[in-house]
Motif scaffolding. Structure first.
Motif: not given
Ligand SMILES: [Fe+2]
Ligand SMILES: [Fe+2]
Length: 371
Positions: A78, A83, A86-87, A151-152, A154-155
Motif C-alpha cells: 500500500r 488508508g 479508504v476512510r 488487507q482490504s 481487514k480494514d
C-alpha cells in the motif's frame, strides 16, 4: 417461462448478495460452495508430472525469464494515501454498494487463493522441473494477490482466516485437462475484468470509490502471464485441443462465461458506482477474452449471436427466481424450484449448442497484454 414471469411480478426488494456484518459472515461466505462462488480444486499430479513442454521450449524459456524478473515484486504494497482514501471514499457509500463491494472482495480473494492453493499443491507433488518452476512462480503471485485483497477486508474487520479456509473448504477434483481449460479461461478473464475496470476508472477517476482499483493495471499483467503459461502447456500438447476435447472446451467457455454473467448481475450497485453497466461490461470482457483465446482454442463462442445474450439473460432471471424460492417454504415452492432448475438446464443446453466459430491457431503463441 412461468418462473421468470413470476419473479418479474414479485416485489423483489431483498439484496442479491448475502449481507456481511462480521468476520464470521465473511469467512462463511468464503467457505460456502454455491453455483456462482469460486471453488478450490485438486487434480491428478502424476499426469501433471508427465507434461512435456519441449515443443514450445523457446517461448516457454522467455516466459520463465519474465517470471524470474518479477516486475511486480514491489507492487502489492500500500502507498501512503491508501488508508486515507479508504476512510474518505467508503464513508460516502450507501449500504447496498458496500455489501456488493464486500462480496466482490471476498469472491476475488477466494478465487486468487484457490489459484494459490492449486499451484502450490502441484508444485509440491511433481518433480518435472518445468512444471515445478512454473507453479512456484504462479503460487507466489496468487499469494500476493490474495494477501493484498485480505488487507482490504481487514480494514473493515472482515479478514479471512486463510489457513482455516484452506482446511475447511471443499475441494473439487478436475483432471488436468479440465484444470487447463478452466484455469486458462479464469486467468484471461481475470485479466480482461481488471483491465476493463482500470481503463474505465482511468477515464472517470471520480468513480474510483476504493484505492484498490489503482492496483489493477500491473496486477492484471500477472493474470495475463498465468494465462499464457496454460496456453503454452496446451499448445505443447495438441491432443488437448482436438477431437472430443473441442466439446469440452466449448463446455468450459460457456460455463465460465455464463457463471460470470449471472454473478455480475447480482451486483448492480457496484457496476453502477463504477459507471459500468453489468451487461456491457461483461460483453467487453467476453470480447477481450475471445480475442485472446484465439492463441489456443480452435473455436470461439459467437458472442454476437443475439440468442447468446437472450439465453444468458434467461439464466440470470432463473437464477434470481431460484434465489427467491429460498425465502419460501412448502410443496408448491419445491415444485417451483424443480421447474426453475429444469428451465435453467434447458437454457444452458441451448446456449451450448449455439453455432461456434472455427479459429485457426497462430504459429506464434504468446501475446502481449495490450488492452
Ligand atoms: Fe491472481
Ligand atoms: Fe492468476
Amino acid at each position: 417461462m412461468t418462473a421468470i414471469t413470476e419473479f418479474m411480478d414479485t416485489d423483489f426488494t431483498q439484496r442479491l448478495v448475502d449481507s456481511v456484518e462480521s468476520a464470521a459472515d465473511a469467512n462463511k461466505k468464503a467457505v460456502t460452495n454455491t453455483v456462482l462462488a469460486p471453488r478450490f480444486y485438486t487434480t491428478n499430479f502424476d499426469e501433471m508430472d508427465r507434461l512435456d513442454i519441449s515443443p514450445v521450449r523457446r517461448e516457454w524459456d522467455l516466459m520463465m525469464q519474465e517470471y524470474e524478473g518479477d516486475n511486480n515484486h514491489d507492487h502489492f504494497q500500500r502507498d501512503a494515501a491508501f488508508g486515507e482514501e479508504v476512510r474518505t471514499l467508503m464513508s460516502k457509500l450507501d449500504e447496498s454498494l458496500k455489501q456488493e463491494f464486500y462480496d466482490f472482495l471476498i469472491g476475488s480473494l477466494t478465487s486468487e487463493f484457490s489459484g494459490c492453493i492449486l499451484y502450490n499443491e502441484v508444485r509440491k507433488n511433481v518433480t518435472n522441473p518445468d512444471i515445478k518452476k512454473l507453479m512456484t512462480y504462479m503460487a507466489r503471485d496468487e499469494s500476493r494477490h490474495a494477501g493484498f485483497l485480505n488487507q482490504s477486508l481487514k480494514d473493515f474487520n472482515f479478514g479471512i482466516d486463510l489457513g482455516q479456509l484452506k482446511r475447511t473448504k471443499k475441494y473439487t477434483f478436475f483432471q488436468p485437462k479440465f484444470i487447463f481449460y478452466a484455469t486458462y479461461l479464469s486467468e484471461k478473464i481475470g485479466y480482461a475484468r481488471y483491465i476493463t475496470i482500470f481503463r474505465q476508472l482511468e477515464k472517470n477517476p471520480d468513480k474510483r470509490f476504493h484505492p484498490i482499483f489503482r492496483w489493477f493495471e500491473r496486477w492484471c499483467n500477472d493474470e495475463f502471464r498465468h494465462g499464457e503459461s496454460f496456453a503454452l502447456i496446451m499448445r505443447a500438447n495438441p491432443k488437448l485441443l482436438k477431437g472430443v476435447n473441442l466439446w469440452w472446451i466449448r463446455f468450459f467457455i460457456i460455463a465460465v462465461y455464463a457463471t460470470m454473467y449471472v454473478r455480475d448481475h447480482t451486483r448492480p450497485a457496484l457496476h453502477d458506482a463504477l459507471g459500468l453497466n453489468a451487461t456491457q461490461y461483461d460483453f467487453e470482457v467476453f470480447k477481450i477474452t475471445s480475442e485472446i483465446s484465439k492463441q489456443v482454442f480452435p473455436l470461439l463462442v459467437d458472442i454476437d449471436n443475439p440468442m447468446f445474450k437472450v439465453y444468458l439473460d434467461r439464466l440470470t432471471s432463473l437464477s434470481f427466481a431460484m434465489e427467491a424460492t429460498k425465502e419460501r417454504r412448502g410443496v408448491l415452492n419445491m415444485l417451483n424450484k424443480g421447474r426453475i432448475a429444469a428451465q435453467a438446464f434447458t437454457t444452458f443446453v441451448k446456449l451450448y449448442f449455439l453455432p461456434v466459430i472455427k479459429s485457426e491457431l497462430p504459429a506464434k503463441i504468446r501475446l502481449a497484454p495490450s488492452w
